[in-house]
Each structure stands twice: as C-alpha cells, then as structure tokens.
Enzyme design. Structure first.
Site, PDB file in Angstrom:
ATOM      1  CD  GLU A   1      -2.978  -0.893   0.069  1.00 24.50           C
ATOM      2  OE1 GLU A   1      -2.619  -1.296  -1.061  1.00 24.50           O
ATOM      3  OE2 GLU A   1      -4.081  -0.382   0.282  1.00 24.50           O
TER       4      GLU A   1
ATOM      5  CB  THR B   1      -5.437   5.732  -3.444  1.00 22.28           C
ATOM      6  OG1 THR B   1      -6.382   4.694  -3.697  1.00 22.28           O
ATOM      7  CG2 THR B   1      -5.401   5.985  -1.949  1.00 22.28           C
TER       8      THR B   1
HETATM    9  N1  HSE Z   1      -8.393   4.874   3.727  1.00 20.37           N
HETATM   10  C1  HSE Z   1      -7.864   5.024   2.424  1.00 20.37           C
HETATM   11  C2  HSE Z   1      -8.304   6.351   1.849  1.00 20.37           C
HETATM   12  C3  HSE Z   1      -8.363   3.910   1.561  1.00 20.37           C
HETATM   13  O1  HSE Z   1      -9.472   6.682   2.009  1.00 20.37           O
HETATM   14  O2  HSE Z   1      -7.494   7.060   1.255  1.00 20.37           O
HETATM   15  C4  HSE Z   1      -7.782   3.962   0.178  1.00 20.37           C
HETATM   16  O3  HSE Z   1      -8.118   2.846  -0.524  1.00 20.37           O
END
Ligand code: HSE
Length: 313
Positions: free
Chosen positions: A134, A187
């Site tokens: 990640e 993201t």
């Molecule tokens: N918690 C993370 C975000 C998840 O909202 O950026 C990303 O997949």
C-alpha cells in the site's frame, strides 16, 4: 517447513475502506470481485512476475515496483529467506476503483507465500507486510483495505504503527451495495483532495460516529448503524471528484439504504442495506442514475465477506 506443492493459487477479495466515518480505520470485505495470484517456487532465488492479466497493461512487472512482489519480499525478509517465486497475477477487479485493488493483489501474493512456508504468520500478522504494498501503491501504508481482505468481515484498524487489527461482529442481515462508475480515481489524487486540518467540531462529530458504529455492530442496531455511517471529513471534498455522486447517494437513500458514502478513496460508492430485497432495490436505484447520465457503471450486491483471502488451488 515449506509446502511441497508446486503451485499455490489464492483469491483475495475486494474491500470497502473507511465505511464513511472511519477514515483509514474501518474496512470490510465483499464478495464477487477480487484478485487471484499463483506462485510457483523457482530455484533462482529471485522473484519474477511472469504474467499479469486484466490490467489493460497498466501494471509493472518490475519486482522493485510491483506491489505483489514487494509484499512477498517483505515476508521473505522477515523470514530471512532467499526463496524465489514465479508470480502470476490475474486482476479480477477494476484498478483505481476505491475497492482495494492494490490491497487484494498484495494480500493474495502474500497469503500464497505464507502458505508455501507452512503458515509461519497468522492472517493478522500478515497485515504489516501487505501494508508495504500500500505504501508503494498510494504513498501511505494504511491497513483498512489489506486487513479486511486478509481477515474477512468488518475490521477496526486501531493502530498502524504497531499494527492492531480488531474483527468487529457483522450483523446477519447486513448487505453492501457497491457501484463502480467507469472512471478512474487514483488513491494518491483522492488523498491530495483532503483538508490538511479539520475543526474540533467536525472531529468530535466524526469520532462519536465511529464509536456509534462499533456499538451498532455489536448490538445489531441497523438504524443506529445508518445514523453513524456518515463522513464529515473526506466525503465533502472527495465527492466532488466522483461523477454523479450526489444523485447516486440521494437515489440510494430514497430507495431505503441505511447509509451511503464513498468506498475507500472512490470513485466507487457503497450503500448499506438490511436484507437482500432492500439491497436489490438500492442497487437498481443507483444504477439508474448512471444509466440516465450515460456513464457505464457496475453494481455488486454482497453480504459482508466473512472469510477473507482463500486458497483456491
Ligand atoms: N483509507 C484510504 C483512503 C483507503 O481513504 O485514502 C484507500 O483505498
């Protein structure tokens, strides 16, 4: 003890991170979509990505940048092993969709490698290794996609520095409806849209709701769950990046959704429903918004996936 099997194939499910109020904290696994990874041990002491399918050639086979290889390498480092693997990745879900696509890939590879070595780590103990993937995929090592993909169910990621992940109870009639508009949102871009600071008033509202979600899940209180699954921190900023978000959310709530918000970092949108009949009605309502707007979208109706990653061969 290593597994003597020649190849191991694993499926890791997609996930809905945040569940509105729990930014980087809550996540849940869903059925139907996810990623498949096969590993075959080699005697070259190296990791090699042999093939990737379903990615429209967008993912790299460079093992220093590919998140499946990075997560497996993190496991090998912890085990002080130089075992090599040939890696085959089948993307069975969209990229940059807000459904934990990178997490599903990391989790599938990692789980297969852990199986090869005779399961030295539990599912929860694998979370930090998958978080390395990640970190590469979006710049921060959050656990709210990888933990539910590994463990299944609804997970509270209480601490990511010294990882502590807690499985929350899943109400028996809880369904997730997820719509994925055909639009890519990275993201990293979606995180850039977030405010640097929030007011105490908003923070207080949000943490009251995260506590409420935990109580609602323990007491199977669907109405309380619906009231708490709201997002005053990220949704006001990120929703502007998602085509037809407001219309889709209104349609879901009018059709009886307990709650509706952004899935992870978007552009997918999730709604919670009590029972399959309601879930179907909500799915139709959300779908019709994108149909009217002539934008392609896929809808998934799922119970919460309580199993998480699994070996399929
Ligand atoms: N918690 C993370 C975000 C998840 O909202 O950026 C990303 O997949």
């Amino acid at each position: 003890m290593t597994n003597k099997k020649k190849s191991i194939t694993v499926f890791a499910p997609a996930t809905v991170a945040n569940i509105a109020c729990g930014f980087d904290v809550f996540g849940m696994a869903i059925d139907h979509i996810g990623d498949e990874v096969t590993i075959i041990p080699n005697d070259k002491n190296i990791l090699q990505i042999k093939s990737i399918s379903g990615d429209n050639k967008k993912l790299t086979k460079d093992v220093n940048e590919n998140i499946v290889a990075i997560s497996i390498q993190a496991l090998l480092d912890a085990l002080k092993s130089n075992q090599g693997f040939d890696i085959y990745l089948k993307k069975k879900m969209p990229l940059s969709s807000g459904l934990g696509s990178s997490a599903a890939s990391s989790v599938a590879g990692l789980f297969a490698a852990n199986e090869f070595f005779g399961k030295p780590f539990t599912r929860a103990e694998l979370v930090p290794f998958a978080m390395e993937g990640e970190r590469i995929a979006c710049g921060t090592a959050h656990a709210d996609n990888v933990a539910p993909s590994l463990m299944g169910g609804i997970i509270l990621c209480r601490n990511v520095q010294h990882v502590e992940v807690i499985s929350l109870p899943v109400p028996t009639q809880l369904y997730a409806v997820v719509i994925h508009p055909h639009y890519e949102l990275k993201t990293s871009d979606s995180r850039k849209a977030l405010p640097k600071k929030i007011s105490i008033k908003i923070a207080s509202h949000q943490w009251a709701n995260t506590a409420g979600v935990v109580h609602a899940l323990h007491s199977q209180d669907y109405a309380l769950l619906g009231r708490c699954v709201t997002d005053h921190v990220a949704e006001p900023f990120r929703s502007k990046l998602i085509p037809h978000f407001d219309a889709a959310k209104s349609a879901a709530l009018e059709a009886g959704a307990l709650a509706c918000s952004i899935s992870g970092s978007g552009p997918s949108i999730f709604a919670l429903a009590k029972g399959a009949t309601n879930a179907k009605k909500i799915a139709e309502a959300m779908k019709s918004v994108y149909k009217k707007s002539k934008m392609g979208a896929d809808v998934y109706i799922s119970k919460i996936n309580n199993k998480g990653v699994k070996i399929i061969k």
